[in-house]
Design a protein around this motif. Structure first.
Motif, mmCIF file in Angstrom:
data_model
loop_
_atom_site.group_PDB
_atom_site.id
_atom_site.type_symbol
_atom_site.label_atom_id
_atom_site.label_comp_id
_atom_site.label_asym_id
_atom_site.label_seq_id
_atom_site.Cartn_x
_atom_site.Cartn_y
_atom_site.Cartn_z
ATOM 1 N N TYR A 1 0.835 -1.202 0.000
ATOM 2 C CA TYR A 1 0.000 0.000 0.000
ATOM 3 C C TYR A 1 0.872 1.256 0.000
ATOM 4 C CZ TYR A 1 -3.570 3.411 1.176
ATOM 5 O OH TYR A 1 -4.398 4.510 1.141
ATOM 6 N N GLU A 2 1.999 1.207 0.718
ATOM 7 C CA GLU A 2 2.942 2.328 0.699
ATOM 8 C C GLU A 2 3.488 2.523 -0.716
ATOM 9 O OE1 GLU A 2 5.828 1.313 3.624
ATOM 10 O OE2 GLU A 2 4.500 1.730 5.333
ATOM 11 N N ASN A 3 3.714 1.406 -1.405
ATOM 12 C CA ASN A 3 4.162 1.438 -2.791
ATOM 13 C C ASN A 3 3.113 2.117 -3.674
ATOM 14 O OD1 ASN A 3 4.582 -1.039 -5.406
ATOM 15 N ND2 ASN A 3 5.640 0.906 -5.177
ATOM 16 N N TYR A 4 1.841 1.782 -3.417
ATOM 17 C CA TYR A 4 0.742 2.418 -4.160
ATOM 18 C C TYR A 4 0.688 3.921 -3.885
ATOM 19 C CZ TYR A 4 -3.829 4.541 -4.438
ATOM 20 O OH TYR A 4 -4.832 5.451 -4.652
ATOM 21 N N ARG A 5 0.843 4.326 -2.612
ATOM 22 C CA ARG A 5 0.797 5.747 -2.256
ATOM 23 C C ARG A 5 1.890 6.531 -2.982
ATOM 24 N NH1 ARG A 5 -3.331 8.216 0.039
ATOM 25 N NH2 ARG A 5 -1.862 9.691 0.941
ATOM 26 N N GLN A 6 3.058 5.919 -3.101
ATOM 27 C CA GLN A 6 4.160 6.566 -3.818
ATOM 28 C C GLN A 6 3.824 6.686 -5.306
ATOM 29 O OE1 GLN A 6 7.019 8.086 -2.691
ATOM 30 N NE2 GLN A 6 7.135 8.703 -4.842
ATOM 31 N N ALA A 7 3.244 5.613 -5.856
ATOM 32 C CA ALA A 7 2.844 5.633 -7.270
ATOM 33 C C ALA A 7 1.781 6.705 -7.513
ATOM 34 C CB ALA A 7 2.307 4.256 -7.671
ATOM 35 N N LEU A 8 0.879 6.873 -6.557
ATOM 36 C CA LEU A 8 -0.169 7.889 -6.675
ATOM 37 C C LEU A 8 0.431 9.290 -6.667
ATOM 38 C CD1 LEU A 8 -3.177 8.705 -6.707
ATOM 39 C CD2 LEU A 8 -3.147 8.558 -4.204
ATOM 40 N N ARG A 9 1.402 9.526 -5.782
ATOM 41 C CA ARG A 9 2.053 10.840 -5.726
ATOM 42 C C ARG A 9 2.771 11.148 -7.041
ATOM 43 N NH1 ARG A 9 2.743 9.366 -0.151
ATOM 44 N NH2 ARG A 9 4.651 8.199 -0.615
ATOM 45 N N THR A 10 3.444 10.137 -7.572
ATOM 46 C CA THR A 10 4.147 10.309 -8.847
ATOM 47 C C THR A 10 3.150 10.587 -9.973
ATOM 48 O OG1 THR A 10 5.900 8.798 -8.139
ATOM 49 C CG2 THR A 10 5.705 9.206 -10.499
ATOM 50 N N PHE A 11 2.047 9.857 -9.970
ATOM 51 C CA PHE A 11 1.009 10.022 -10.987
ATOM 52 C C PHE A 11 0.440 11.441 -10.951
ATOM 53 C CE2 PHE A 11 -3.514 9.215 -12.379
ATOM 54 C CZ PHE A 11 -3.210 8.948 -13.704
ATOM 55 N N ASN A 12 0.122 11.931 -9.768
ATOM 56 C CA ASN A 12 -0.440 13.282 -9.638
ATOM 57 C C ASN A 12 0.570 14.349 -10.055
ATOM 58 O OD1 ASN A 12 -3.139 12.934 -8.779
ATOM 59 N ND2 ASN A 12 -2.446 12.379 -6.736
ATOM 60 N N ARG A 13 1.843 14.126 -9.733
ATOM 61 C CA ARG A 13 2.879 15.090 -10.123
ATOM 62 C C ARG A 13 2.999 15.161 -11.650
ATOM 63 N NH1 ARG A 13 6.608 12.928 -7.561
ATOM 64 N NH2 ARG A 13 7.819 11.952 -9.235
ATOM 65 N N LYS A 14 2.939 14.012 -12.305
ATOM 66 C CA LYS A 14 3.049 13.989 -13.766
ATOM 67 C C LYS A 14 1.772 14.502 -14.432
ATOM 68 C CE LYS A 14 6.554 10.363 -14.036
ATOM 69 N NZ LYS A 14 6.889 9.005 -14.535
ATOM 70 N N LEU A 15 0.630 14.308 -13.768
ATOM 71 C CA LEU A 15 -0.621 14.870 -14.302
ATOM 72 C C LEU A 15 -0.554 16.392 -14.326
ATOM 73 C CD1 LEU A 15 -3.452 12.686 -12.691
ATOM 74 C CD2 LEU A 15 -2.921 12.888 -15.129
ATOM 75 N N ALA A 16 0.051 16.964 -13.290
ATOM 76 C CA ALA A 16 0.212 18.423 -13.240
ATOM 77 C C ALA A 16 1.087 18.901 -14.397
ATOM 78 C CB ALA A 16 0.820 18.829 -11.902
ATOM 79 N N LYS A 17 2.127 18.131 -14.695
ATOM 80 C CA LYS A 17 3.008 18.454 -15.822
ATOM 81 C C LYS A 17 2.244 18.362 -17.136
ATOM 82 C CE LYS A 17 7.322 16.954 -18.036
ATOM 83 N NZ LYS A 17 8.459 15.975 -17.962
ATOM 84 N N MET A 18 1.393 17.318 -17.264
ATOM 85 C CA MET A 18 0.581 17.142 -18.464
ATOM 86 C C MET A 18 -0.389 18.309 -18.648
ATOM 87 S SD MET A 18 -2.288 14.213 -19.213
ATOM 88 C CE MET A 18 -3.538 15.140 -18.280
ATOM 89 N N ALA A 19 -0.987 18.761 -17.545
ATOM 90 C CA ALA A 19 -1.952 19.853 -17.600
ATOM 91 C C ALA A 19 -1.302 21.133 -18.108
ATOM 92 C CB ALA A 19 -2.573 20.081 -16.232
ATOM 93 N N VAL A 20 -0.085 21.396 -17.671
ATOM 94 C CA VAL A 20 0.640 22.602 -18.116
ATOM 95 C C VAL A 20 0.836 22.576 -19.629
ATOM 96 C CG1 VAL A 20 2.849 23.823 -18.010
ATOM 97 C CG2 VAL A 20 1.805 22.965 -15.921
ATOM 98 N N LEU A 21 1.110 21.400 -20.178
ATOM 99 C CA LEU A 21 1.371 21.270 -21.604
ATOM 100 C C LEU A 21 0.095 21.289 -22.450
ATOM 101 C CD1 LEU A 21 4.118 18.470 -21.571
ATOM 102 C CD2 LEU A 21 4.465 20.911 -22.003
ATOM 103 N N LEU A 22 -0.953 20.630 -21.967
ATOM 104 C CA LEU A 22 -2.143 20.426 -22.798
ATOM 105 C C LEU A 22 -3.350 21.284 -22.406
ATOM 106 C CD1 LEU A 22 -1.984 16.527 -23.082
ATOM 107 C CD2 LEU A 22 -1.048 18.249 -24.649
#
Length: 341
Positions: free
Chosen positions: A246-267
């Motif tokens: 579950y800790e592994n999932y939480r880290q994956a979620l944080r990474t996912f949200n960080r990259k989504l923010a990057k995607m939003a800036v571009l698109l």
């Protein structure tokens, strides 16, 4: 005789009440919440475990670091103490959403105690503190914005943004599938273009057909490793301990949200996008397209239609206003046609 009998009954009643009060006095907040957390852990409700632990840690700090171990639930669940805790949270810059989350956890604990007859029910106990869920309108994209994402040329994007966009679109196309459910999917859950799984939050069985529009994205994202049992390469296959997973999932979620923010800036510059956005967007667009709430509720895997109604409440007035505009335009058009005739 009747008087003696009545007096005897009153004595028995008082003895019973005294015994009940003694039981209540023996209940302390921290040990009780830890027992609830153990049950949630046994039921594999990791998100709930995380939230309950966060609430307990927060209330422990509020109580001076060790107060919950010695604090009786009768002292915790008072309107005054709850209001003090709310003020303490706000003084430490906690958002209203955080305040609501912690208060709702405490309310759930209180309801458990009432059900176990360890506390007397007070319907207005939580009236003076904030327990509402913020409107989700800002978490939803418009139809035009979703079309922008769906028509994006992947080849023009950085590789990490390509991957996060693909996952985001799949979550939308899979009827607003939550990121946690996607992360935990196993290869065995896929049979004949259908994904069958149980929702982490409610345990409800879900069957999702992979639509034609999602086929290419699915093939792009699916786990190609033959030695991995996960359908998507999000979680670490070597992690077997449930807590660490579950800790592994939480880290994956944080990474996912960080990259989504990057995607939003571009698109979609100026737009906030998180892991919740795909789900809220699917629900909102389905609502606007006229799909019955009962169908939306089933598609989202909600525990009841009431939950879905709360989910979509922020958009009800907008839909009613739009219907009113259409009615007025129709009446005005007919009036003009009569005048011309």
């Amino acid at each position: 005789v009747c008087f003696k009998k009545d007096r005897g009954m009153r004595k028995l009643k008082f003895k019973f009440m005294d015994k009940e009060e003694k039981n209540v006095e023996m209940v302390h907040l921290s040990p009780y919440m830890k027992s609830v957390i153990e049950r949630l852990t046994a039921d594999k409700k990791r998100p709930a475990v995380h939230t309950y632990n966060a609430t307990l840690n927060s209330f422990t700090k509020f109580s001076g670091g060790q107060g919950t171990e010695e604090m009786l639930v009768t002292d915790v669940f008072t309107a005054g103490k709850l209001k003090e805790y709310e003020a303490w949270l706000r003084s430490r810059n906690a958002s209203w959403n955080t305040v609501s989350t912690y208060m709702r956890v405490l309310k759930a604990v209180y309801n458990r105690l009432v059900e176990a007859k360890r506390l007397t029910y007070d319907a207005r106990l939580f009236d003076s503190v904030y327990t509402k869920v913020e409107a989700q309108s800002k978490r939803s994209l418009t139809e035009e914005q979703m079309n922008t994402l769906l028509r994006t040329d992947f080849e023009k994007l950085p590789e990490d943004v390509q991957n996060v966009l693909a996952y985001f679109l799949l979550m939308f196309l899979f009827r607003g599938m939550p990121f946690i459910d996607m992360a935990y999917l196993r290869k065995q859950d896929l049979k004949e273009h259908c994904i069958t799984y149980c929702r982490h939050k409610t345990g409800k069985k879900m069957v999702v057909r992979i639509p034609h529009e999602a086929t290419a994205l699915f093939e792009k994202c699916r786990n190609k490793k033959t030695d991995s049992g996960y359908l998507f390469p999000i979680l670490d296959e070597t992690t077997e301990n449930e807590k660490k997973l579950y800790e592994n999932y939480r880290q994956a979620l944080r990474t996912f949200n960080r990259k989504l923010a990057k995607m939003a800036v571009l698109l979609l510059p100026g737009t906030n996008i998180s892991s919740y956005t795909a789900r809220h967007t699917w629900a909102t667009l389905a609502f606007y397209s006229g799909i019955p709430i009962g169908i939306i509720s089933k598609a989202l895997g909600h525990s009841s239609i009431k939950v879905t109604e709360t989910y979509l409440k922020p958009f009800e007035n907008e839909k009613v206003d739009a219907a009113n505009d259409e009615l007025i335009m129709s009446v005005v058009k007919r009036s003009k046609e009569k005048i011309v005739a």
